[in-house]
Enzyme design. Structure first.
Site, PDB file in Angstrom:
ATOM      1  N   GLU A  44       0.838  -1.198   0.000  1.00  0.00           N
ATOM      2  CA  GLU A  44       0.000   0.000   0.000  1.00  0.00           C
ATOM      3  C   GLU A  44       0.879   1.258   0.000  1.00  0.00           C
ATOM      4  O   GLU A  44       1.852   1.348   0.750  1.00  0.00           O
ATOM      5  CB  GLU A  44      -0.894  -0.029   1.242  1.00  0.00           C
ATOM      6  CG  GLU A  44      -1.909   1.093   1.334  1.00  0.00           C
ATOM      7  CD  GLU A  44      -2.828   0.948   2.546  1.00  0.00           C
ATOM      8  OE1 GLU A  44      -3.833   1.653   2.615  1.00  0.00           O
ATOM      9  OE2 GLU A  44      -2.511   0.112   3.426  1.00  0.00           O
ATOM     10  N   LYS A 113      -9.353   3.347  -2.346  1.00  0.00           N
ATOM     11  CA  LYS A 113      -9.710   2.594  -1.141  1.00  0.00           C
ATOM     12  C   LYS A 113     -11.093   3.035  -0.670  1.00  0.00           C
ATOM     13  O   LYS A 113     -11.390   4.232  -0.615  1.00  0.00           O
ATOM     14  CB  LYS A 113      -8.667   2.846  -0.053  1.00  0.00           C
ATOM     15  CG  LYS A 113      -8.691   1.873   1.110  1.00  0.00           C
ATOM     16  CD  LYS A 113      -7.460   2.083   1.993  1.00  0.00           C
ATOM     17  CE  LYS A 113      -7.410   1.096   3.147  1.00  0.00           C
ATOM     18  NZ  LYS A 113      -6.191   1.300   3.986  1.00  0.00           N
ATOM     19  N   CYS A 174      -5.801  -3.455   2.160  1.00  0.00           N
ATOM     20  CA  CYS A 174      -5.492  -3.500   3.598  1.00  0.00           C
ATOM     21  C   CYS A 174      -6.734  -3.603   4.494  1.00  0.00           C
ATOM     22  O   CYS A 174      -7.314  -4.663   4.637  1.00  0.00           O
ATOM     23  CB  CYS A 174      -4.642  -2.285   3.986  1.00  0.00           C
ATOM     24  SG  CYS A 174      -3.770  -2.490   5.568  1.00  0.00           S
ATOM     25  N   SER A 358      22.104  -0.568  33.310  1.00  0.00           N
ATOM     26  CA  SER A 358      22.087  -0.650  34.771  1.00  0.00           C
ATOM     27  C   SER A 358      22.292  -2.060  35.295  1.00  0.00           C
ATOM     28  O   SER A 358      22.547  -2.245  36.484  1.00  0.00           O
ATOM     29  CB  SER A 358      20.752  -0.116  35.289  1.00  0.00           C
ATOM     30  OG  SER A 358      19.694  -1.011  34.946  1.00  0.00           O
TER      31      SER A 358
END
Length: 734
Positions: A44, A113, A174, A358
């Site tokens: 896309e 779309k 999509c 750490s």
């Protein structure tokens, strides 16, 4: 038999880098044509990159997309192959997210779309409009320079499909696959056999199965050849697009690409018998009956053939042995952020990373992910990836003829770790940090920052005449918090100073990126100091829960070869910002007043299930009612929302993080809420108190009505409890 060979792609596009994107597109077409494919599908918005965001509002972006498409169409790229290209298109007064379907140097149709993604990380309605005329196509006037170049004035624009001489093809973009009434349902009834889904789908832990199940379901009952193409990589933002392009035939996955890869271009090929689709559909009586009264979908006729005649030169793609390739969450945590870090590193111009290490679970997880990245780079170089090799030589500043062959040696060149200890740090965490650094191969520094802290406290005393004390030494909460924050913020300042100057010290060019290491649960609770070493350039674990990170540490100790991580995981989480005493050790969960497991529950209820204080309380009464009283649950909920709202302002400056978890509190893109709250929540907390009284009253009534059946009492608040959770210490977090 009607045999067809199709190609779908994972492409590592970069938003607004048109040269990069066009190069990848051309490479993918070359590979598809070389394999004999007659359909090539890309992701896309592949021409611009999916993550352009507000750049889509600029006319330049659309113009540049057309310029790139013209370059493709003027040469032989589309000769003999149907290519679908994703790009923005302006039609009239509206901008659309489109797939442009081209073949033989012509545009056959433009498919806008119809259902836009507009939740979570997606804001497509901000940049595009949806195509609403699903019963028609219109003539689209091509831009003049395009029309002149390809001798084509107009092209069909809208929702529909293409009828070739031997098959039918349609696009489904999509989000449309996942909507309640997906286009492929009507398209299948109209005889469409090949579905092309161009996608920009980001990685999230445990998300792949949902996606793959949707592809399988789309063709299992209706039949069809479903092609899926996706972006892969970091295209400039917080998201990592995780590829996994695939081909599904009649509910079977017959080809699948990688989910995590350092490759810029990956092409997945499948050889399919389309007659198998016809056979499946004609064996379903209900499908035929529904097809006989279908809603007609518009179509375009293309006078080309895509299929090949029967031959035995190449076998048909068979279902994969496994349903689909899926990584465990622990592997996803290793691979996704590692690939994201590599893309960010090679595209940012930086020379490496610097991490305040750490020896705790969070920073050790980040270190292990960088180590995984180094392993992946060396592996891809060994496999012959020249692009990865070139980037590694440049970033590692190797002399002529040299390149990375060992991940530890590569880590030494591009990764600094720094243990910044104080009088409150233990020898155990210090030694764990050094051991892990040695296993990974990082250039490790050990520095004591007590003198800097002392200088600041002396300055403070000069200004005020007072010197703050820790709580264990008789100080107030304000003094205790202030002393802890001084240590944390000095670490941030030192980290950025080292990141900018250590390359100079070692006669290297460039700069290093500072890595953050706060997790999603601590961000949700606000258990971090604003502008401390959680403030960094990027954070690969900022959207990952503590529970998942601990599982990752156990996995990485074995599978990444960093055995010291087992000891890191086994140690109780502590900030080590307060003095260690024989009768007191600072622990994160005590400081927060809640467990990390609790936080994961609160986070999911707040974000995923959209629970406010009152509905979260009622929900937890069912979940925890077997181990906690309504009053205890109410106090836990109120305690969480109090500190969540007090600390919400910290999310406005949260380090940009790799997005991996759907309850991330990240303020800038994903979790759009205010940062100034009435932390007393008077209305909501009053409602919770009223519910507690009602529940307690009902329990008393239940006891008096049926004393012979006391087990019914617990059922008044549910019986779906989880493991017992502690009420926690009400100390203030920071």
């Amino acid at each position: 038999m009607r045999l067809i060979k199709v190609a779908t792609c994972n492409l590592n596009q970069w938003a607004m880098d048109f040269d990069c994107n066009l190069k990848n597109i051309k490479d993918s077409i070359s590979r598809a044509k070389h394999a004999g494919a007659t359909i090539r599908l890309g992701p896309e918005l592949e021409i611009t990159g999916y993550g352009c965001e507000d750049h889509f509002l600029e006319l330049d972006t659309v113009s540049h997309a057309w310029e790139c498409l013209k370059e493709i169409l003027l040469e032989d790229w589309t000769d003999g192959i149907l290519c679908s290209f994703g790009m923005p298109v302006i039609n009239g007064s509206a901008r659309y997210n489109c797939q442009v379907l081209c073949m033989n140097r012509k545009i056959i149709m433009i498919r806008p779309k119809i259902w836009l993604a507009n939740d979570g990380n997606y804001r497509e309605l901000r940049w595009f409009t949806s195509w609403k005329h699903t019963d028609q196509m219109v003539d689209f006037q091509l831009p003049r320079d395009i029309a002149d170049a390809i001798s084509q004035t107009t092209v069909p624009f809208g929702y529909g499909f293409i009828k070739f001489l031997d098959t039918t093809v349609a696009a489904e973009i999509c989000e449309e696959l996942f909507c309640p009434d997906p286009p492929h349902a009507q398209l299948a009834l109209n005889g469409v056999e090949v579905f092309m889904n161009a996608s920009g789908s980001h990685h999230q832990l445990r998300k792949l199965k949902v996606r793959m199940d949707a592809f399988i379901g789309a063709t299992q009952a209706r039949g069809g050849l479903y092609m899926y193409s996706n972006q892969q990589g970091c295209d400039g933002g917080r998201l990592y697009y995780d590829g996994c392009s695939c081909v599904v035939v009649n509910g079977d996955v017959v080809a699948q690409g990688s989910q995590f890869s350092l490759k810029d271009v990956e092409v997945v090929i499948a050889h399919v018998d389309l007659d198998a689709i016809t056979s499946l559909r004609l064996s379903s009586s209900s499908l035929q009956q529904q097809a006989s009264k279908k809603v007609d979908v518009p179509f375009v006729v293309a006078p080309y053939k895509l299929c090949q005649s029967f031959h035995l030169d190449e076998p048909i793609s068979c279902p994969l042995k496994t349903k689909f390739c899926e990584h465990k969450p622990e592997e996803e945590i290793a691979l996704g952020p590692a690939c994201w870090l590599w893309d960010y590193l090679r595209r940012s111009g930086a020379s490496g990373f610097l991490l305040p290490l750490s020896g705790g679970a969070d920073s050790s997880s980040v270190a292990a992910i960088v180590g995984c990245m180094c392993q992946l780079v060396v592996k891809e170089i060994h496999n012959g990836d020249e692009r990865v090799k070139s980037d590694a030589i440049r970033i590692g500043q190797y002399p002529d003829g040299k390149f990375p062959t060992d991940s530890k040696e590569f880590a030494k060149r591009i990764f600094y770790t720094v243990f910044m200890g104080t009088e409150n740090s233990s020898e155990t965490t210090k030694s764990r940090a050094k051991e892990l650094a040695d296993e990974i191969g990082s250039w490790h520094l050990d520095v004591c920052i007590d003198s800097v802290i002392s200088a600041l406290l002396t300055l403070f005393k000069t200004l005020t005449g007072k010197r703050p004390r820790y709580k264990v030494d008789g100080g107030s909460n304000a003094e205790n918090l202030g002393l802890q924050n001084i240590q944390a913020r000095i670490r941030m300042v030192l980290a950025f100073m080292l990141a900018s100057l250590m390359p100079w010290v070692h006669s290297k060019s460039g700069f290093y990126l500072v890595l953050g290491s706060s997790n999603v649960d601590e961000a949700l609770r606000g258990y971090l100091t604003k502008y401390d070493c959680s403030s960094a350039d990027i954070n690969p674990i900022g959207s990952i829960s503590k529970t998942d990170l601990r599982a990752f540490l156990r996995w990485a100790a074995v599978h990444l070869g960093y055995s010291s991580l087992a000891d890191v995981e086994a140690a109780p989480p502590t900030a080590e910002l307060e003095p260690i005493r024989s009768d007191y050790t600072q622990l994160d969960e005590v400081d927060m007043g809640m467990t990390y497991e609790d936080l994961s529950v609160y986070g999911r209820l707040r974000k995923i299930y959209r629970r406010g204080p009152v509905s979260m309380f009622t929900d937890l009464c069912f979940r925890w009612g077997s181990v906690l009283t309504p009053s205890e649950i109410a106090e836990k909920v109120k305690y969480f929302f109090k500190y969540y709202s007090i600390n919400r302002h910290k999310m406005t400056v949260l380090t940009p993080s790799y997005h991996a978890e759907s309850y991330s509190p990240e303020d800038n893109r994903f979790d759009l809420r205010q940062f100034l709250y009435n932390s007393r929540w008077p209305f909501q907390f009053r409602k919770i108190d009223e519910l507690v009284k009602k529940i307690n009253g009902d329990k008393v009534l239940a006891k008096s009505v049926d004393k012979d059946k006391p087990e019914l009492v617990s059922d008044q608040v549910g019986g779906m409890g989880v493991a017992a959770v502690g009420s926690g210490n009400p100390n203030v977090g920071f």
